[in-house]
Design a protein around this motif. Structure first.
Motif, mmCIF file in Angstrom:
data_model
loop_
_atom_site.group_PDB
_atom_site.id
_atom_site.type_symbol
_atom_site.label_atom_id
_atom_site.label_comp_id
_atom_site.label_asym_id
_atom_site.label_seq_id
_atom_site.Cartn_x
_atom_site.Cartn_y
_atom_site.Cartn_z
ATOM 1 N N ALA A 55 -29.389 13.906 64.453
ATOM 2 C CA ALA A 55 -28.266 13.390 65.231
ATOM 3 C C ALA A 55 -28.576 11.942 65.577
ATOM 4 C CB ALA A 55 -28.077 14.205 66.506
ATOM 5 N N THR A 56 -27.541 11.132 65.727
ATOM 6 C CA THR A 56 -27.721 9.751 66.159
ATOM 7 C C THR A 56 -26.919 9.531 67.433
ATOM 8 O OG1 THR A 56 -25.909 8.995 64.762
ATOM 9 C CG2 THR A 56 -28.110 8.850 63.846
ATOM 10 N N HIS A 57 -27.359 8.577 68.222
ATOM 11 C CA HIS A 57 -26.671 8.263 69.467
ATOM 12 C C HIS A 57 -25.690 7.121 69.239
ATOM 13 C CE1 HIS A 57 -30.103 10.544 71.145
ATOM 14 N NE2 HIS A 57 -29.168 10.947 71.980
ATOM 15 N N LEU A 58 -24.557 7.187 69.921
ATOM 16 C CA LEU A 58 -23.514 6.182 69.783
ATOM 17 C C LEU A 58 -23.783 4.930 70.608
ATOM 18 C CD1 LEU A 58 -20.449 8.588 69.949
ATOM 19 C CD2 LEU A 58 -21.403 7.486 67.915
ATOM 20 N N ILE A 59 -24.779 4.985 71.470
ATOM 21 C CA ILE A 59 -25.139 3.820 72.273
ATOM 22 C C ILE A 59 -26.559 3.398 71.905
ATOM 23 C CG2 ILE A 59 -23.556 4.346 74.167
ATOM 24 C CD1 ILE A 59 -25.902 5.486 75.727
ATOM 25 N N ALA A 60 -26.849 2.135 72.083
ATOM 26 C CA ALA A 60 -28.136 1.592 71.639
ATOM 27 C C ALA A 60 -29.328 2.215 72.347
ATOM 28 C CB ALA A 60 -28.146 0.081 71.832
ATOM 29 N N TRP A 61 -29.244 2.436 73.637
ATOM 30 C CA TRP A 61 -30.390 2.996 74.346
ATOM 31 C C TRP A 61 -29.919 4.060 75.322
ATOM 32 C CZ3 TRP A 61 -35.183 3.274 73.184
ATOM 33 C CH2 TRP A 61 -36.097 3.764 74.109
ATOM 34 N N PRO A 62 -29.810 5.312 74.862
ATOM 35 C CA PRO A 62 -29.427 6.387 75.786
ATOM 36 C C PRO A 62 -30.559 6.642 76.779
ATOM 37 C CG PRO A 62 -30.088 7.304 73.691
ATOM 38 C CD PRO A 62 -30.102 5.799 73.533
ATOM 39 N N GLY A 63 -30.290 7.373 77.830
ATOM 40 C CA GLY A 63 -31.262 7.635 78.887
ATOM 41 C C GLY A 63 -32.374 8.574 78.485
ATOM 42 N N LEU A 64 -33.068 8.252 77.409
ATOM 43 C CA LEU A 64 -34.206 9.033 76.929
ATOM 44 C C LEU A 64 -35.409 8.119 76.779
ATOM 45 C CD1 LEU A 64 -32.480 10.999 74.023
ATOM 46 C CD2 LEU A 64 -33.176 11.943 76.229
ATOM 47 N N SER A 65 -36.572 8.648 77.085
ATOM 48 C CA SER A 65 -37.789 7.869 76.873
ATOM 49 C C SER A 65 -38.137 7.859 75.385
ATOM 50 C CB SER A 65 -38.953 8.470 77.664
ATOM 51 O OG SER A 65 -39.351 9.707 77.093
ATOM 52 N N PHE A 66 -39.017 6.971 75.002
ATOM 53 C CA PHE A 66 -39.496 6.917 73.627
ATOM 54 C C PHE A 66 -40.080 8.267 73.222
ATOM 55 C CE2 PHE A 66 -42.997 6.311 70.635
ATOM 56 C CZ PHE A 66 -42.318 5.750 69.574
ATOM 57 N N ASP A 67 -40.899 8.865 74.096
ATOM 58 C CA ASP A 67 -41.527 10.155 73.800
ATOM 59 C C ASP A 67 -40.486 11.258 73.647
ATOM 60 O OD1 ASP A 67 -44.096 9.124 73.740
ATOM 61 O OD2 ASP A 67 -44.480 9.578 75.857
ATOM 62 N N GLU A 68 -39.467 11.265 74.502
ATOM 63 C CA GLU A 68 -38.415 12.288 74.385
ATOM 64 C C GLU A 68 -37.676 12.159 73.057
ATOM 65 O OE1 GLU A 68 -37.187 13.103 79.018
ATOM 66 O OE2 GLU A 68 -36.454 11.272 78.042
ATOM 67 N N LYS A 69 -37.361 10.949 72.662
ATOM 68 C CA LYS A 69 -36.697 10.751 71.362
ATOM 69 C C LYS A 69 -37.582 11.264 70.233
ATOM 70 C CE LYS A 69 -33.767 6.734 72.121
ATOM 71 N NZ LYS A 69 -33.542 5.351 71.722
ATOM 72 N N CYS A 77 -23.678 14.136 75.020
ATOM 73 C CA CYS A 77 -22.491 13.383 75.432
ATOM 74 C C CYS A 77 -22.306 12.111 74.611
ATOM 75 C CB CYS A 77 -22.529 13.072 76.925
ATOM 76 S SG CYS A 77 -23.822 11.901 77.431
ATOM 77 N N VAL A 78 -23.386 11.600 74.023
ATOM 78 C CA VAL A 78 -23.305 10.368 73.230
ATOM 79 C C VAL A 78 -23.989 10.509 71.872
ATOM 80 C CG1 VAL A 78 -23.015 8.798 75.192
ATOM 81 C CG2 VAL A 78 -25.323 9.404 74.424
ATOM 82 N N ALA A 79 -24.223 11.742 71.434
ATOM 83 C CA ALA A 79 -24.873 11.984 70.140
ATOM 84 C C ALA A 79 -23.879 12.603 69.163
ATOM 85 C CB ALA A 79 -26.072 12.915 70.314
ATOM 86 N N VAL A 80 -24.002 12.211 67.906
ATOM 87 C CA VAL A 80 -23.170 12.774 66.844
ATOM 88 C C VAL A 80 -24.059 13.382 65.767
ATOM 89 C CG1 VAL A 80 -21.182 11.260 67.245
ATOM 90 C CG2 VAL A 80 -22.984 10.537 65.676
ATOM 91 N N ALA A 81 -23.555 14.405 65.112
ATOM 92 C CA ALA A 81 -24.303 15.097 64.059
ATOM 93 C C ALA A 81 -24.261 14.303 62.767
ATOM 94 C CB ALA A 81 -23.711 16.489 63.836
#
Length: 98
Positions: A55-69, A77-81
């Motif tokens: 999946a990719t996110h529609l915004i450049a930096w969603p509220g996830l840490s590097f480790d979580e990604k 809410c901002v990810a697409v398959a």
């Protein structure tokens, strides 16, 4: 635009999503409730983990840490398959219509 099959675990609920519609909206259109609040990638209420797929996110930096990604977490809410997905979403449930 192709449709992808999204499977939620542990419920086994399934829905279809294209590569332009956020997963949260696609789930709601299919009658499935995922936790959500802000719907813009900042509050993290909807955080889920991918078991498989991309999946990719529609915004450049969603509220996830590097480790979580790196560990496969997404914000529906901002990810697409980008293909078929399996997602860990323990609180997902079918929406009850009265």
């Amino acid at each position: 635009m192709s449709l992808h099959t999204i499977v939620l675990h542990p419920s086994g609920l399934r829905f279809a999503a294209d590569d332009r519609t956020p997963l949260l909206l696609a789930a709601e259109s299919a009658g499935i409730d995922l936790l959500s609040s802000c719907r813009n990638g900042t509050c993290r209420t909807c955080i889920c983990r991918l078991r498989s797929g991309t999946a990719t996110h529609l915004i450049a930096w969603p509220g996830l840490s590097f480790d979580e990604k790196r560990e496969g977490y997404i914000l529906p809410c901002v990810a697409v398959a980008q293909g078929d997905l399996e997602i860990e979403a323990p609180l997902a449930r079918r929406i009850a219509f009265d």
